[in-house]
Scaffold this motif. Structure first.
Motif, mmCIF file in Angstrom:
data_model
loop_
_atom_site.group_PDB
_atom_site.id
_atom_site.type_symbol
_atom_site.label_atom_id
_atom_site.label_comp_id
_atom_site.label_asym_id
_atom_site.label_seq_id
_atom_site.Cartn_x
_atom_site.Cartn_y
_atom_site.Cartn_z
ATOM 1 N N LEU A 88 0.874 -1.353 -0.084
ATOM 2 C CA LEU A 88 -0.108 0.250 0.232
ATOM 3 C C LEU A 88 0.742 1.357 0.012
ATOM 4 O O LEU A 88 2.101 0.948 0.490
ATOM 5 C CB LEU A 88 -0.457 0.198 1.466
ATOM 6 C CG LEU A 88 -1.412 -1.126 1.875
ATOM 7 C CD1 LEU A 88 -2.453 -0.827 2.947
ATOM 8 C CD2 LEU A 88 -2.887 -1.613 0.923
ATOM 9 N N PHE A 89 0.225 2.340 -0.719
ATOM 10 C CA PHE A 89 1.130 3.546 -1.289
ATOM 11 C C PHE A 89 0.256 3.982 -0.450
ATOM 12 O O PHE A 89 -0.485 5.175 0.128
ATOM 13 C CB PHE A 89 1.545 3.805 -2.099
ATOM 14 C CG PHE A 89 2.828 3.224 -2.649
ATOM 15 C CD1 PHE A 89 4.035 3.412 -2.686
ATOM 16 C CD2 PHE A 89 2.226 2.103 -3.766
ATOM 17 C CE1 PHE A 89 5.031 2.899 -2.906
ATOM 18 C CE2 PHE A 89 3.435 0.823 -3.756
ATOM 19 C CZ PHE A 89 4.868 1.851 -3.620
ATOM 20 N N ILE A 90 0.912 5.455 0.379
ATOM 21 C CA ILE A 90 0.168 6.145 1.014
ATOM 22 C C ILE A 90 1.192 7.846 1.024
ATOM 23 O O ILE A 90 2.194 8.222 1.504
ATOM 24 C CB ILE A 90 0.552 6.013 2.701
ATOM 25 C CG1 ILE A 90 -0.228 5.540 2.736
ATOM 26 C CG2 ILE A 90 -0.387 8.321 3.096
ATOM 27 C CD1 ILE A 90 -0.395 4.844 4.460
ATOM 28 N N THR A 91 0.734 8.897 0.110
ATOM 29 C CA THR A 91 1.486 9.790 -0.189
ATOM 30 C C THR A 91 0.424 11.429 0.001
ATOM 31 O O THR A 91 -0.445 11.551 0.210
ATOM 32 C CB THR A 91 1.520 9.812 -1.772
ATOM 33 O OG1 THR A 91 2.423 10.813 -1.793
ATOM 34 C CG2 THR A 91 1.019 10.289 -2.004
ATOM 35 N N ALA A 92 1.348 12.360 0.564
ATOM 36 C CA ALA A 92 1.440 13.899 0.329
ATOM 37 C C ALA A 92 1.407 14.470 -1.027
ATOM 38 O O ALA A 92 0.769 15.682 -1.147
ATOM 39 C CB ALA A 92 2.038 14.927 1.171
ATOM 40 N N TYR A 93 1.566 13.745 -1.576
ATOM 41 C CA TYR A 93 2.065 14.492 -3.119
ATOM 42 C C TYR A 93 1.400 13.770 -4.369
ATOM 43 O O TYR A 93 2.434 12.794 -4.810
ATOM 44 C CB TYR A 93 3.286 14.062 -3.859
ATOM 45 C CG TYR A 93 4.119 15.410 -2.257
ATOM 46 C CD1 TYR A 93 3.924 16.682 -2.809
ATOM 47 C CD2 TYR A 93 4.594 14.727 -1.484
ATOM 48 C CE1 TYR A 93 4.612 17.066 -1.660
ATOM 49 C CE2 TYR A 93 5.144 15.554 -0.133
ATOM 50 C CZ TYR A 93 5.416 17.547 0.033
ATOM 51 O OH TYR A 93 5.594 17.470 0.328
#
Length: 122
Positions: free
Chosen positions: A80-85
């Motif tokens: 899973l990826f979590i990003t602010a961008y």
């Protein structure tokens, strides 16, 4: 006695690693944290998690580049990826490589746990 499900968390921000670790432990997962993709790649030669939760933007190696190396070197690991961008090209690349989710910070507990349960049951 059941073996705990191990989740690896990689993020260059110590507060994010700590927060995710606390949340995941409260859900009865065992958690191992890494502050870079390079650290995680070195560890995968010795152990294998049930799932990886990774930041996308990190110094040195992005989470997506780390995932591409994992895909080339090992059997698939749910990720899973979590990003602010949330750049569309990074989302598209991550999902094309086989990522299970691409979530945007701040991610809700409900969205994270739903994505995590889906990845683990896959």
């Amino acid at each position: 006695m059941c073996t705990p499900t191990v989740i690896w968390v990689v993020d260059d921000d110590a507060s994010v690693r700590s927060g995710l670790s606390s949340l995941l432990r409260s859900l009865d997962y065992e958690v191992v944290t890494f502050e870079s993709g390079a650290e995680l790649l070195a560890a995968v030669a010795r152990a294998r998690p049930a799932c990886i939760i990774s930041d996308v933007q990190m110094p040195g190696m992005s989470g997506v580049d780390m995932f591409a190396r994992l895909v080339d070197a090992t059997q698939p690991i749910p990720t899973l990826f979590i990003t602010a961008y949330p750049m569309p090209e990074l989302r598209q690349r991550a999902l094309a490589l086989g990522a299970n989710a691409f979530l945007i910070k701040p991610v809700s507990v409900a969205d994270l746990t739903t994505a995590l349960h889906a990845a683990l049951s896959h």
